[in-house]
Enzyme design. Structure first.
Site, short mmCIF file in Angstrom:
data_model
loop_
_atom_site.label_atom_id
_atom_site.label_comp_id
_atom_site.label_asym_id
_atom_site.label_seq_id
_atom_site.Cartn_x
_atom_site.Cartn_y
_atom_site.Cartn_z
N GLU A 333 1.36 -1.30 -0.37
CA GLU A 333 -0.10 -0.18 -0.48
C GLU A 333 1.24 1.02 -0.10
O GLU A 333 0.27 2.21 -0.09
CB GLU A 333 -0.85 -0.07 1.13
N TRP A 454 1.16 -7.60 26.18
CA TRP A 454 2.03 -7.68 24.34
C TRP A 454 3.23 -8.68 24.97
O TRP A 454 4.14 -8.01 24.91
CB TRP A 454 0.95 -6.60 23.63
P1 ADP Z 1 1.01 -8.38 2.65
O1 ADP Z 1 1.46 -7.40 3.53
O2 ADP Z 1 0.05 -9.08 1.55
O3 ADP Z 1 2.11 -9.88 3.09
P2 ADP Z 1 3.39 -6.48 2.13
O4 ADP Z 1 4.77 -6.93 1.57
O5 ADP Z 1 2.81 -5.55 1.65
O6 ADP Z 1 2.71 -8.07 1.85
O7 ADP Z 1 3.76 -6.92 3.08
C1 ADP Z 1 3.59 -5.54 4.29
C2 ADP Z 1 4.68 -5.99 5.50
O8 ADP Z 1 5.08 -6.91 6.00
C3 ADP Z 1 4.21 -4.84 6.19
O9 ADP Z 1 3.00 -4.33 7.09
C4 ADP Z 1 4.89 -5.57 7.92
O10 ADP Z 1 3.96 -6.58 8.75
C5 ADP Z 1 6.29 -6.43 7.21
N1 ADP Z 1 6.89 -5.68 6.73
C6 ADP Z 1 7.81 -4.97 6.01
N2 ADP Z 1 8.71 -4.64 6.24
C7 ADP Z 1 9.30 -4.68 7.09
C8 ADP Z 1 10.29 -4.95 8.28
N3 ADP Z 1 11.65 -4.21 7.87
N4 ADP Z 1 10.37 -5.37 9.53
C9 ADP Z 1 9.00 -6.08 9.89
N5 ADP Z 1 8.03 -5.92 9.88
C10 ADP Z 1 7.80 -6.06 8.66
#
Ligand code: ADP
Length: 552
Positions: A333, A454
């Site tokens: 997004e 949490w």
């Molecule tokens: P999906 O949401 O369908 O898995 P995305 O590639 O858009 O596909 O994923 C985004 C999500 O990935 C973020 O909202 C987060 O939860 C996680 N994410 C992305 N980068 C990181 C990071 N460096 N550390 C932790 N979580 C991450």
């Protein structure tokens, strides 16, 4: 209105990126390992010329502004030409993740109403199988030359990519249109429900490319040789096909060859300086170079994101291989870039251990994005590094609403009691420290809620990953009669390594608060991954739904 600026106003169009690269870095190479197995080399000038010819061909097929062109393809030059040829001619490039289940692929192609579908040779059997479920697709285009076209196929009127391109004369001028027109669509990988489409605009994509190339972003320049390991079907390879054009970098595409050996050999042969990918791909590469006692001769920095980069991986890359790790956070997004962890001048003077702890965070926003953490009432929380809340963002490359939906995807936010407008809720739980460094503690759905407190599954996984016998680890919530949920650690041992439940649990002593230590450890041969290489927590939770924790 007072005095108006008297500057040229040119729409920010994706075609301007490739025109710039062709005109000013025309000789700079683009090298692709093909599905066919060989290496293909050409340059930005050739790429632009062929993208124009492709645009001509797509228009000749009858596609009109706004029509969607689907792709099922690995990282390679033809895929790059489709990026530019489709978006540049006002069509919409829709990259589909071929690692999804076939039903999901069909669902996504139908949801986006793709009129054309371009695909790599190795996806021919998949597309033949899917075709009856794709009523919208009028043109199937096989991304290969005549010699590799199948003698027989069930696909109606299957077109040959090279023939389409070669038939055109290239006398095509990139059209100029509204920069707010759609340029491309990417679907979320559906880790948390049905996939949803994010529709990028030319303007949002160009601004994202500009900002992500900055020094405190991905720091891309014409001196770089960039190898995007992150697939072009995963949020446009994090925008690298666009930012490489802005700076005129050499691009290297690995095709489907993503194992440690193939990647290492390509890194060395093409003298790659910079790469980007999810943590799981680096596991494979590091295992290979470790087992063969190899070093990198040109590879100096990498962006790791998509899921949390385990601190142990960051340290291995930096200390053993001299590769700077830039931990980044983003999502579909957000086109996808939101934050990156780069040290400021003041932080560079801190002791190395403190610097490392900062680099392990997800980092600071780049210009164009703003962020806040809010509580359930929508009130922004202080930036103290400990107050955690739901991460919300806004900016030039953040969606307003999902494809096909009229209702806004945004939520109201209050800062110090006042209305602070509408922001996009990311679904992540995070803290922000006084220096503006954000740290993700969890996805809201993955957080382990133990007796009202949490526990961060990421923290538990990072500790496990630092154990030398652990290949991969996932922490999930397991039902508990007293505490509601307690952490269960699922571990894949490294090949040949021995590790007991007790040894694993003892490793947590002194590294985390006692009440956060997992209640149990189970060893498995494999942890399920999503199509983008992330741990499939939902599936794991289902798999261990009946697991009885000791003492529960
Ligand atoms: P999906 O949401 O369908 O898995 P995305 O590639 O858009 O596909 O994923 C985004 C999500 O990935 C973020 O909202 C987060 O939860 C996680 N994410 C992305 N980068 C990181 C990071 N460096 N550390 C932790 N979580 C991450």
């Amino acid at each position: 209105m007072g005095l108006m600026g008297q500057m040229m106003s040119m729409p920010l169009l994706i075609s301007s990126l490739i025109q710039h690269a062709a005109r000013h870095s025309g000789d700079t190479e683009i090298v692709s390992k093909r599905v066919e197995g060989d290496l293909h080399r050409y340059n930005w000038r050739e790429c632009e010329r062929r993208s124009r010819k492709l645009a001509q061909a797509l228009v000749r097929l009858g596609l009109k502004a706004g029509d969607r062109v689907g792709t099922l393809a690995w990282n390679g030059y033809r895929h790059l030409e489709i990026y530019y040829g489709s978006s540049g001619s006002a069509l919409v490039c829709h990259t589909i993740n071929p690692r999804l289940f076939p039903e999901q692929i069909a669902w996504i192609a139908n949801d986006a109403q793709d009129l054309a579908l371009c695909f790599d040779l190795n996806f021919l059997p998949l597309v033949e199988k899917l075709a009856p479920q794709l009523p919208h697709v009028r043109h199937f285009v096989l991304m290969t030359d005549r010699a590799h076209m199948p003698a027989q196929t069930t696909l109606p009127g299957l077109l040959c990519y090279e023939e389409l391109v070669e038939a055109e004369d290239g006398r095509y001028t990139w059209p100029v249109f509204d920069e707010n027109a759609a340029s491309s669509i990417c679907y979320t990988s559906g880790t948390t429900g049905h996939p949803k489409g994010a529709v990028y605009s030319h303007r949002s994509s160009v601004l994202h490319a500009f900002a992500s190339a900055l020094p405190d972003g991905m720091d891309c320049s014409s001196k770089d040789v960039i190898l995007p390991v992150v697939p072009m079907f995963h949020v446009n390879a994090w925008g690298l096909p666009y930012s490489s054009a802005i700076v005129g970098a050499k691009l290297v595409f690995p095709g489907p060859h993503l194992d440690g050996k193939s990647l290492y050999e390509l890194f060395e042969a093409e003298q790659v300086t910079f790469s980007a990918g999810v943590p799981t791909v680096w596991l494979g590469l590091l295992n290979y170079v470790g087992a063969n006692q190899l070093k990198f001769s040109s590879f100096t920095r990498t962006v790791i994101g998509g899921s949390a980069c385990p601190p142990a991986m960051l340290r291995t890359l930096m200390d053993d291989y001299g590769v700077e790790v830039i931990h980044a956070w983003g999502m579909t997004e957000l086109s996808p870039l939101g934050t990156l962890s780069k040290l400021t001048a003041r932080q560079l003077k801190l002791p190395q251990e403190e610097q490392r702890r900062i680099l392990e965070k997800q980092g600071k926003v780049i210009y164009g994005i703003d962020m806040a953490v809010i509580d359930d009432a929508g009130d922004a929380q202080p930036w103290d590094g400990t107050s955690s809340g739901n991460l919300v963002v806004r900016g030039h490359w953040v969606i307003n609403s999902y494809f096909g939906q009229t209702q806004s995807a945004l939520v109201p936010v209050k800062e110090q009691g006042s209305d602070a407008g509408l922001w996009f809720p990311t679904g992540d739980v995070a803290t922000i420290d006084a220096d503006g460094f954000m740290q993700i503690t969890d996805r809201s759905k993955d957080v382990i809620k133990s007796g009202g407190e949490w526990i961060s599954s990421i923290d538990l996984e990072n500790i496990a990953m630092a154990h030398p016998a652990v290949g991969e680890a996932a922490a999930i919530a397991c039902r508990h009669p007293k505490w509601d949920e307690r952490p269960l650690l699922v571990v894949v041992r490294k090949p040949g390594a021995s590790l007991s439940r007790e040894e694993m649990l003892a490793f947590y002593e002194g590294r985390i608060a006692k009440w956060q230590i997992p209640d149990d450890v189970v060893f498995v041969d494999e942890i399920p991954h999503t199509a983008t290489g992330k741990i499939q927590k939902l599936k794991l939770r289902q798999q261990f739904a009946e697991h009885r924790l000791p003492g529960a």
